[in-house]
Motif scaffolding. Structure first.
Motif, PDB file in Angstrom:
ATOM      1  N   GLU A   1       0.694  -1.191  -0.094  1.00 35.56           N
ATOM      2  CA  GLU A   1      -0.053  -0.121   0.171  1.00 35.56           C
ATOM      3  C   GLU A   1       0.894   1.419   0.021  1.00 35.56           C
ATOM      4  O   GLU A   1       0.331   2.557  -0.718  1.00 35.56           O
ATOM      5  CB  GLU A   1      -1.015   0.069   1.185  1.00 35.56           C
ATOM      6  CG  GLU A   1      -2.007  -1.150   1.229  1.00 35.56           C
ATOM      7  CD  GLU A   1      -2.749  -1.044  -0.042  1.00 35.56           C
ATOM      8  OE1 GLU A   1      -3.249   0.303  -0.647  1.00 35.56           O
ATOM      9  OE2 GLU A   1      -3.150  -2.065  -0.744  1.00 35.56           O
ATOM     10  N   HIS A   2       2.060   1.247   0.818  1.00 37.02           N
ATOM     11  CA  HIS A   2       2.805   2.410   0.672  1.00 37.02           C
ATOM     12  C   HIS A   2       3.326   2.611  -0.889  1.00 37.02           C
ATOM     13  O   HIS A   2       3.437   3.541  -1.377  1.00 37.02           O
ATOM     14  CB  HIS A   2       4.137   2.274   1.557  1.00 37.02           C
ATOM     15  CG  HIS A   2       5.121   3.233   1.353  1.00 37.02           C
ATOM     16  ND1 HIS A   2       4.874   4.682   1.595  1.00 37.02           N
ATOM     17  CD2 HIS A   2       6.423   3.316   0.946  1.00 37.02           C
ATOM     18  CE1 HIS A   2       5.952   5.252   1.136  1.00 37.02           C
ATOM     19  NE2 HIS A   2       6.871   4.697   0.816  1.00 37.02           N
TER      20      HIS A   2
ATOM     21  N   VAL B   1       5.404  -2.296  -7.301  1.00 39.57           N
ATOM     22  CA  VAL B   1       5.904  -3.194  -6.278  1.00 39.57           C
ATOM     23  C   VAL B   1       7.171  -4.035  -6.801  1.00 39.57           C
ATOM     24  O   VAL B   1       7.068  -4.608  -7.381  1.00 39.57           O
ATOM     25  CB  VAL B   1       4.960  -4.187  -5.664  1.00 39.57           C
ATOM     26  CG1 VAL B   1       5.434  -4.947  -4.763  1.00 39.57           C
ATOM     27  CG2 VAL B   1       3.660  -3.214  -5.219  1.00 39.57           C
ATOM     28  N   PRO B   2       8.480  -3.852  -6.150  1.00 35.78           N
ATOM     29  CA  PRO B   2       9.605  -4.595  -6.662  1.00 35.78           C
ATOM     30  C   PRO B   2       9.379  -6.133  -6.317  1.00 35.78           C
ATOM     31  O   PRO B   2       8.877  -6.631  -5.451  1.00 35.78           O
ATOM     32  CB  PRO B   2      10.535  -4.089  -5.910  1.00 35.78           C
ATOM     33  CG  PRO B   2      10.109  -3.629  -4.497  1.00 35.78           C
ATOM     34  CD  PRO B   2       8.526  -2.879  -4.854  1.00 35.78           C
TER      35      PRO B   2
ATOM     36  N   LEU C   1       2.466  -7.196   7.148  1.00 37.04           N
ATOM     37  CA  LEU C   1       2.164  -6.761   5.512  1.00 37.04           C
ATOM     38  C   LEU C   1       3.464  -6.483   4.629  1.00 37.04           C
ATOM     39  O   LEU C   1       3.595  -6.009   3.684  1.00 37.04           O
ATOM     40  CB  LEU C   1       1.514  -5.528   5.832  1.00 37.04           C
ATOM     41  CG  LEU C   1      -0.096  -5.328   6.690  1.00 37.04           C
ATOM     42  CD1 LEU C   1      -0.460  -3.998   6.651  1.00 37.04           C
ATOM     43  CD2 LEU C   1      -0.932  -6.222   5.725  1.00 37.04           C
ATOM     44  N   MET C   2       4.802  -6.916   5.662  1.00 41.40           N
ATOM     45  CA  MET C   2       5.983  -6.545   4.652  1.00 41.40           C
ATOM     46  C   MET C   2       5.931  -7.537   3.460  1.00 41.40           C
ATOM     47  O   MET C   2       5.532  -8.796   3.534  1.00 41.40           O
ATOM     48  CB  MET C   2       7.316  -7.192   5.437  1.00 41.40           C
ATOM     49  CG  MET C   2       7.476  -6.071   6.487  1.00 41.40           C
ATOM     50  SD  MET C   2       9.119  -6.690   7.225  1.00 41.40           S
ATOM     51  CE  MET C   2       9.338  -5.369   8.515  1.00 41.40           C
TER      52      MET C   2
ATOM     53  N   PRO D   1       5.171   1.390   6.055  1.00 45.53           N
ATOM     54  CA  PRO D   1       3.703   1.114   5.488  1.00 45.53           C
ATOM     55  C   PRO D   1       3.149   2.501   5.077  1.00 45.53           C
ATOM     56  O   PRO D   1       3.756   3.239   5.124  1.00 45.53           O
ATOM     57  CB  PRO D   1       2.899   0.511   6.773  1.00 45.53           C
ATOM     58  CG  PRO D   1       3.716   1.311   7.957  1.00 45.53           C
ATOM     59  CD  PRO D   1       5.320   1.204   7.577  1.00 45.53           C
ATOM     60  N   LYS D   2       1.883   2.288   4.700  1.00 48.81           N
ATOM     61  CA  LYS D   2       1.156   3.287   4.070  1.00 48.81           C
ATOM     62  C   LYS D   2       0.864   4.324   5.333  1.00 48.81           C
ATOM     63  O   LYS D   2       0.986   4.437   6.282  1.00 48.81           O
ATOM     64  CB  LYS D   2      -0.259   3.019   3.543  1.00 48.81           C
ATOM     65  CG  LYS D   2      -1.413   2.585   4.669  1.00 48.81           C
ATOM     66  CD  LYS D   2      -2.577   2.071   4.043  1.00 48.81           C
ATOM     67  CE  LYS D   2      -3.315   1.938   5.333  1.00 48.81           C
ATOM     68  NZ  LYS D   2      -3.129   0.576   6.025  1.00 48.81           N
TER      69      LYS D   2
END
Length: 218
Positions: free
Chosen positions: A26-27, A35-36, A161-162, A190-191
């Protein structure tokens, strides 16, 4: 220059400061980033490290400085090509960190394909709490990160969430670098990142006060 000792882990002195970008989906989305597929690694100079009660200095070069709360991991022994299943054995302790970022400088660097070093590396841009011994934390993927600015909650999320776990990161970094005692890994944010400005008070905590830090902005 004498190296700083890691608060809470006095047998360790700060060495390298490895940082991980875009490690929460989300970040990455909130900044319109992809997203990598593997950890995105950058470094901060140890001169950016400050501690509880210190002050973040807003550089005159930036008009948009932001906070990013992160789990900080202290490495306790030398390791190279560390298997994932053994990775947490190399941890000495955990803390809470703030990856301070000059977002406008970072954005310009991204647009040109340049490194983020300037945007991330100003003096005072890496506030770190006192670290707690690893034995006090059963699972680094079951911790809560929280940060407030002037008592207003800004970021509040779980390390569950990582994208890449702490063990993933230690394994991956050790395939590139020889990890050494005193290395710190900031594991991503995070976000909810947002701007800070002169006069703000920033407080961050790890799992209801297991580790805390409070800094002001000048």
């Amino acid at each position: 220059m004498e190296k700083k000792k890691i608060p809470g882990l006095p047998h360790l002195q700060f060495h390298n400061l490895f940082c991980i970008g875009r490690n929460y989906v989300e970040h990455a989305k909130e900044l319109n980033n992809e997203v990598p597929s593997q950890p995105l690694v950058f470094l901060k100079p140890t001169g950016s490290i400050i501690f509880d009660g210190d002050k973040i200095q807003i550089p005159h070069q930036s008009e948009n400085v932001q906070h990013e709360v992160e789990l900080a991991v202290a490495i306790d022994k030398t390791g190279k090509d560390i298997p994932k299943e053994e990775a947490l054995e190399y941890v000495g302790g955990y803390g809470i960190g703030i990856d301070v970022t000059a977002r406008d400088i970072q954005q310009k660097a991204k647009e040109k394909g340049h490194p983020w070093t300037v945007a991330k590396g100003f003096d005072t841009f890496a506030p770190l709490s006192t670290f707690v011994e690893k034995d006090l934390i059963e699972d680094p993927q079951n911790l809560h990160l929280q940060i407030s600015v002037n008592n207003e909650g800004r970021q509040s999320d779980s390390t569950k969430l990582m994208i890449h776990t702490v063990a993933d990161l230690i394994h991956y970094l050790s395939t590139i670098f020889t990890l050494q005692p005193g290395d710190i890994i900031l594991t991503g944010t995070p976000k909810g990142v947002s701007a800070i400005t002169t006069g703000d008070t920033i407080k961050a905590s790890l799992s209801n006060g297991l580790a805390t830090i409070s800094v002001t902005v000048e």
